[in-house]
Design a protein around this motif. Sequence first.
Motif, PDB file in Angstrom:
ATOM      1  N   ASN A  65      63.032 -82.091 112.422  1.00 46.18           N
ATOM      2  CA  ASN A  65      62.283 -81.701 113.626  1.00 46.18           C
ATOM      3  C   ASN A  65      63.055 -80.615 114.381  1.00 46.18           C
ATOM      4  O   ASN A  65      64.231 -80.373 114.108  1.00 46.18           O
ATOM      5  N   PRO A  66      62.392 -79.955 115.351  1.00 43.48           N
ATOM      6  CA  PRO A  66      63.039 -78.846 116.064  1.00 43.48           C
ATOM      7  C   PRO A  66      64.182 -79.263 116.996  1.00 43.48           C
ATOM      8  O   PRO A  66      64.940 -78.405 117.445  1.00 43.48           O
ATOM      9  N   ARG A  67      64.348 -80.560 117.277  1.00 43.17           N
ATOM     10  CA  ARG A  67      65.446 -81.015 118.138  1.00 43.17           C
ATOM     11  C   ARG A  67      66.805 -80.891 117.461  1.00 43.17           C
ATOM     12  O   ARG A  67      67.842 -80.930 118.113  1.00 43.17           O
ATOM     13  N   VAL A  68      66.832 -80.737 116.147  1.00 45.49           N
ATOM     14  CA  VAL A  68      68.089 -80.643 115.395  1.00 45.49           C
ATOM     15  C   VAL A  68      68.767 -79.306 115.691  1.00 45.49           C
ATOM     16  O   VAL A  68      68.149 -78.249 115.575  1.00 45.49           O
ATOM     17  N   THR A  69      70.051 -79.389 116.077  1.00 50.12           N
ATOM     18  CA  THR A  69      70.824 -78.188 116.396  1.00 50.12           C
ATOM     19  C   THR A  69      72.088 -78.045 115.548  1.00 50.12           C
ATOM     20  O   THR A  69      72.721 -77.002 115.564  1.00 50.12           O
ATOM     21  N   ASP A  70      72.464 -79.102 114.811  1.00 50.48           N
ATOM     22  CA  ASP A  70      73.692 -79.046 114.019  1.00 50.48           C
ATOM     23  C   ASP A  70      73.516 -79.869 112.749  1.00 50.48           C
ATOM     24  O   ASP A  70      72.610 -80.705 112.656  1.00 50.48           O
ATOM     25  N   VAL A  71      74.392 -79.650 111.790  1.00 48.90           N
ATOM     26  CA  VAL A  71      74.257 -80.296 110.483  1.00 48.90           C
ATOM     27  C   VAL A  71      75.633 -80.511 109.874  1.00 48.90           C
ATOM     28  O   VAL A  71      76.581 -79.791 110.172  1.00 48.90           O
ATOM     29  N   ARG A  72      75.731 -81.538 109.042  1.00 50.63           N
ATOM     30  CA  ARG A  72      76.939 -81.806 108.255  1.00 50.63           C
ATOM     31  C   ARG A  72      76.474 -82.202 106.853  1.00 50.63           C
ATOM     32  O   ARG A  72      75.590 -83.025 106.705  1.00 50.63           O
ATOM     33  N   VAL A  73      77.097 -81.608 105.835  1.00 46.37           N
ATOM     34  CA  VAL A  73      76.783 -81.925 104.438  1.00 46.37           C
ATOM     35  C   VAL A  73      77.996 -82.609 103.842  1.00 46.37           C
ATOM     36  O   VAL A  73      79.121 -82.135 103.989  1.00 46.37           O
ATOM     37  N   LYS A  74      77.770 -83.743 103.170  1.00 47.54           N
ATOM     38  CA  LYS A  74      78.874 -84.495 102.560  1.00 47.54           C
ATOM     39  C   LYS A  74      78.677 -84.586 101.052  1.00 47.54           C
ATOM     40  O   LYS A  74      77.570 -84.818 100.582  1.00 47.54           O
ATOM     41  N   LEU A  75      79.777 -84.422 100.318  1.00 47.98           N
ATOM     42  CA  LEU A  75      79.803 -84.598  98.871  1.00 47.98           C
ATOM     43  C   LEU A  75      80.769 -85.725  98.548  1.00 47.98           C
ATOM     44  O   LEU A  75      81.840 -85.799  99.139  1.00 47.98           O
TER      45      LEU A  75
END
Length: 137
Positions: A121-131
């Motif tokens: 949704n548009p409320r998302v402002t940051d992200v983290r990707v984990k492996l």
Amino acid sequence: MRRFQLPAFAIVAGGLLVILGCNNRTVNTAEMTADGRWKWVETDSSLAKSVALIGATRGKADDLLRIQVEVRNLTNSPQRYYYRVEWFDDQNFEVNSPLSTWQVRTLQGGESQRINGVAPNPRVTDVRVKLQESNRN
């Protein structure tokens, strides 16, 4: 002669730490900084020897944050790994999506793959990707 005796809670706490430590799986994390650069935090030396993060970009699709992360198998044999994408709003609360659960992928020897994601949704402002490494290839 006086004997030293450990309090019961210290013994229980120590035992729990040992049990939890043995069950903890390590994770490689590709983390986006506030200025749009990716910061790689390596916490799993085993996976880093076989699967490497070689690129990451983010942008907007309409009002939604989107990402693309490229990984490469550094070996000549197939490597299985898990990944997940964690989305965060402007107050740093996690926003769940289908990519928030661990996904499995296999890379053939020398192969590169892209992990793509679009914020829920548009409320998302940051992200983290984990492996995370897989014990079974």
